[in-house]
Design a protein around this motif. Structure first.
Motif: not given
Length: 488
Positions: A422-435, A454-457, A473-474
């Motif tokens: 779905t649109a934008g899910s990769g953006d969430v993953l990028s921010g999460l991994a960068g953090s 990310h997958g679990l969320a 959901a993270l």
């Protein structure tokens, strides 16, 4: 942690073990585990109709010996011999002695193909290419059931026939199993798509191979306990700066939402603060008022312990300058989406700090100058080549997310759902991994833990979910990992 080993490594371990066992003992162990798995799948044995698809290798012998065990317990077992002259003689004799029947594929009637359970012993882990024509035709006959007839369960012996054990590639016709009983160790092809989709539920049968396998696998998959040990947790002495600050250079006038989503992922990744640099500052603050924002270039944003650059950045000269500035910083950097367009392998390899690239298949194809289809069909080959070419850690997104970093075992992410497309899910993953990078994890761990959470969320989010709901959901995913870490 699930570990997977190449065919060559498994074969070597099997030879070592067989040298210490009586002749045929290893095959009998495998057959006993296979028969036990078949019983669990059937739920009963006496009167069950079991069909064996038997090739000429050891997998065919495993199927025949397992069939003999089932026949002794009252199952009606029929073996279809695809290579009658090469069928395992001991297994064939055992099946017939137990009351089972066997015959060549050409002589098998349609009625004989009706079964409650099918054991796929056509080819083993050493097979290459798709199924041979006779086997493919037999499979097609099995799949062409009478209208209203129940579909039989299919149990693959060690690996679905037609799947490459080392890569998961499916170059032609292949068996689609309900479950796979794999012996001694997982094989990479069972964990990586498209092979993973063919394997069904994978059950590991212990045949005593463990002590003979090397300490470093070819592929591994983290589980809750592994992720829980890696999660960055604050101490009583922590403040927001000691916990790490992640910088996010993302978004544009055309794609402001990418910045909002990347920051949302970053805020839930364990770092103490997020600095945002870009043209979506107003939207970022409106969605996440705790963000430290700057409307200028990345170098003007302030001190950070990692950078995320690329989501929604655009493709113009300003975007290219932002990527260049971030790559000049002596901190870990995650490059995603539009940022990947501006990468030069030499520039990335020359960096002293870690670099994490997070392409999807299309972006990976552009970086490798190959067709997207080549990346999707050869995911392991592609992620390893990207890591080698760029001297970076690479997270290849997709139905199977893989993470490669130098000579370390490739990691495959076991969590996720199709709703993540779905649109934008990769953006969430990028921010999460960068953090996670800013919080102190190395690039391989940050990518692996980020993909896992990310997958679990996504599994915990409503169906169908949006990227915003995945980000929301993270925290629940984080808490579930910590709460159940000792139970997997």
């Amino acid at each position: 942690m699930r570990t997977a080993y190449s065919v060559e490594t498994v074969r070597a371990a099997e030879r070592e073990l067989m040298d210490r066992l009586p002749d045929g003992a290893l095959m009998r162990r495998a057959a006993a585990g296979l028969a036990a798995t078949a019983v669990r799948m059937l739920g009963w044995v006496y009167g069950a109709r079991v069909l064996l698809l038997v090739g000429g290798g050891d997998n065919g012998g495993d199927a025949l010996l397992a069939g003999a065990l089932l026949a002794r317990r009252g199952a009606a077992v029929t073996a279809v011999l695809l290579s009658p002259d090469r069928a395992h003689p001991g297994g064939l004799a055992a099946l017939r002695a137990a009351g089972g029947s066997a015959g060549p594929a050409a002589a098998v009637s349609g009625r004989a193909l009706v079964a409650d359970l099918v054991l796929d012993g056509i080819t083993g882990i050493g097979g290459s290419g798709g199924l041979r024509p006779e086997a493919a035709e037999l499979l097609a006959r099995l799949e062409a059931r009478r209208p209203g007839a129940a579909e039989p369960a299919v149990l693959a012996v060690d690996l679905p026939s037609g799947v490459d054990a080392d890569t998961g590639e499916v170059p032609g016709a292949a068996v689609r199993a309900t479950a796979t009983a794999t012996f001694g160790a997982y094989k990479p092809g069972l964990l990586v798509d498209p092979g993973r989709q063919r394997a069904g539920t994978v059950r590991l049968v212990d045949i005593g191979l463990g002590p003979h396998l090397p300490p470093q696998p070819d592929l591994l998959a983290l589980q809750h306990s592994d992720v829980a040990r890696l999660l960055p947790l604050p101490s009583p002495e922590s403040d927001k700066y000691r916990r790490g600050v992640v910088g996010v250079a993302a978004g544009s006038a055309r794609y402001p939402g990418a910045a909002v989503l990347a920051v949302g992922g970053a805020l839930r990744g364990g770092a103490g603060a997020v600095r945002y640099a870009g043209h979506a500052a107003e939207g970022v603050v409106a969605a996440h008022p705790e963000t430290l924002v700057s409307g200028g270039a990345p170098r003007e944003a302030g001190r950070v312990q990692s950078w995320v650059v690329g989501p929604g950045l655009g493709t113009g000269a300003e975007a290219e300058r932002a990527v260049a500035q971030v790559l000049e910083a002596d901190v870990p950097v995650l490059v995603d989406a539009d940022g990947l367009r501006f990468l030069d392998p030499g520039q990335v390899r020359a960096r002293r700090a870690p670099t994490l690239l997070t392409p999807h298949a299309g972006e990976a194809a552009a970086l490798l100058d190959v067709a997207r289809e080549a990346v999707e069909s050869e995911r392991l080959v592609s992620v390893r080549e990207l890591a080698r070419r760029y001297g970076a850690t690479v997270l290849l997104k997709g139905s199977t997310t893989l993470v490669a970093s130098g000579g370390r075992p490739v990691r495959v992410n076991p969590t996720g759902t199709g709703w993540l497309a779905t649109a934008g899910s990769g953006d969430v993953l990028s921010g999460l991994a960068g953090s996670l990078l800013a919080a102190g994890l190395d690039a391989l761990d940050a990518a692996s833990v980020g993909a896992y959470l990310h997958g679990l969320a996504a599994r915990l989010a409503p169906e169908p979910c949006t990227a915003v709901e995945v980000a929301a959901a993270l925290p629940s995913a984080w808490q579930q990992v910590r709460a159940t870490a000792g139970t997997d």
